[in-house]
Scaffold this motif. Sequence first.
Motif, short mmCIF file in Angstrom:
data_model
loop_
_atom_site.label_atom_id
_atom_site.label_comp_id
_atom_site.label_asym_id
_atom_site.label_seq_id
_atom_site.Cartn_x
_atom_site.Cartn_y
_atom_site.Cartn_z
N PRO A 82 -32.40 120.25 66.94
CA PRO A 82 -32.17 120.75 68.30
C PRO A 82 -32.98 120.00 69.35
O PRO A 82 -34.13 119.63 69.11
N GLY A 83 -32.33 119.76 70.49
CA GLY A 83 -33.02 119.09 71.59
C GLY A 83 -33.06 117.58 71.47
O GLY A 83 -33.74 116.93 72.26
N VAL A 84 -32.34 117.03 70.49
CA VAL A 84 -32.36 115.57 70.30
C VAL A 84 -31.06 114.97 70.83
O VAL A 84 -29.97 115.36 70.41
N LYS A 85 -31.21 114.02 71.77
CA LYS A 85 -30.02 113.32 72.28
C LYS A 85 -29.64 112.23 71.28
O LYS A 85 -30.50 111.70 70.58
N LYS A 133 -36.32 112.12 68.45
CA LYS A 133 -37.28 112.72 69.39
C LYS A 133 -36.60 113.86 70.14
O LYS A 133 -35.56 113.65 70.76
N SER A 134 -37.21 115.02 70.09
CA SER A 134 -36.63 116.20 70.72
C SER A 134 -37.24 116.46 72.09
O SER A 134 -38.36 116.04 72.38
N LYS A 152 -46.89 123.38 70.61
CA LYS A 152 -48.31 123.24 70.94
C LYS A 152 -48.53 122.21 72.05
O LYS A 152 -49.46 121.40 71.99
N GLY A 153 -47.61 122.18 73.00
CA GLY A 153 -47.74 121.27 74.14
C GLY A 153 -47.40 119.82 73.84
O GLY A 153 -47.55 118.96 74.70
N MET A 154 -46.94 119.55 72.63
CA MET A 154 -46.60 118.16 72.28
C MET A 154 -45.12 118.08 71.92
O MET A 154 -44.56 119.03 71.36
N PRO A 155 -44.50 116.94 72.23
CA PRO A 155 -43.08 116.82 71.89
C PRO A 155 -42.86 116.81 70.39
O PRO A 155 -43.71 116.37 69.62
N VAL A 156 -41.69 117.31 70.01
CA VAL A 156 -41.34 117.43 68.59
C VAL A 156 -40.63 116.15 68.13
O VAL A 156 -39.77 115.62 68.82
N LEU A 157 -41.03 115.66 66.97
CA LEU A 157 -40.37 114.52 66.35
C LEU A 157 -39.81 114.97 65.01
O LEU A 157 -40.56 115.40 64.13
N PHE A 158 -38.50 114.92 64.86
CA PHE A 158 -37.89 115.26 63.58
C PHE A 158 -37.84 114.00 62.72
O PHE A 158 -37.43 112.94 63.18
N LYS A 159 -38.25 114.15 61.47
CA LYS A 159 -38.35 112.97 60.61
C LYS A 159 -38.05 113.38 59.16
O LYS A 159 -38.59 114.39 58.69
N ALA A 167 -23.62 112.93 66.31
CA ALA A 167 -24.51 114.03 66.71
C ALA A 167 -23.77 114.95 67.68
O ALA A 167 -23.14 114.47 68.63
N LYS A 168 -23.82 116.24 67.39
CA LYS A 168 -23.17 117.20 68.27
C LYS A 168 -23.88 118.55 68.18
O LYS A 168 -24.19 119.01 67.07
N ASP A 169 -24.13 119.14 69.34
CA ASP A 169 -24.76 120.47 69.41
C ASP A 169 -26.05 120.57 68.58
O ASP A 169 -26.29 121.57 67.90
N GLY A 170 -26.84 119.51 68.59
CA GLY A 170 -28.11 119.54 67.88
C GLY A 170 -28.01 119.35 66.38
O GLY A 170 -28.97 119.62 65.66
#
Lengths: 113, 157
Positions: free
Chosen positions: A38-41, A59-60, A65-72, A90-93
Amino acid sequence: MKNNTVKDKSDAPEFVTLRPPADVEDTPAGVEIAFEMPGVKSSDISIEAGSGMLKIEGKSTLQRKGMPVLFKRSFYISDAVDVEKIKASAKDGVLTLSLPKAEHAIPRKITVS
Amino acid sequence: MNLLAKRENELPVELEHTFPGVEEFFRSVFGPFTPEVLHRQHSTWGPVHDLRVDEKEVTLLFACPGHKAEDFDVEITGNLISVKTCCDCEKDHSAEKHSYMFKERSCMSFEESLHLPVKVAGADAKASYENGVLKVVIPRKLEKNAARRTIKVSCGK
């Protein structure tokens, strides 16, 4: 020559790394993997396939915790996958990857005469 | 034929690099009571939400990948916001129809209500759904400055 280089980490972006949940489905044509990101273009997704590995990263826009989320996440793939023909959308997250079987891995029917 | 042949890199990257095998060890000992710290890299995106409040508005983000914009019902009553979604994902992705090697995603209906920490103008709220994130922006209701009153403290005698 002695290497005295010190890595300056002050400029390195900090992320909270998360492992996206995935569904892996076995199909007659190969394997389909769907990752929840979610939140990844689509422009912020990188996919690497080769040397028996499949690596995905996205990259989301979400934060933890105030830091951007990285899915890996990464998978080992066998040589039965045709790496050149891997497709991604990619569609709808949700990131969907199609890993087709290589020619040599497709079972062939042999007629008995 | 198993195309994801050998094994999957199941352990979180950072943890695995720091303490190889520690997670499996804890799981073998504690089972479902494994310390929560070891699960911190495992995302369980249900309706995880993020609430941001600034001077003008309140922004709520819900991570709900795999839905459609028309699946959502958002209601605001006073300071209470309710988000509800129902979809056919559960039927579409049932194990009967698909031959999953493994399934971790849980695209399901949910309903969640939250009390907002400030007064909001619910009638002017806007919601959008993009890249699997539901975003609700609600303007804050301006509060009139309460009259300031100074109270003198007198001596006990």
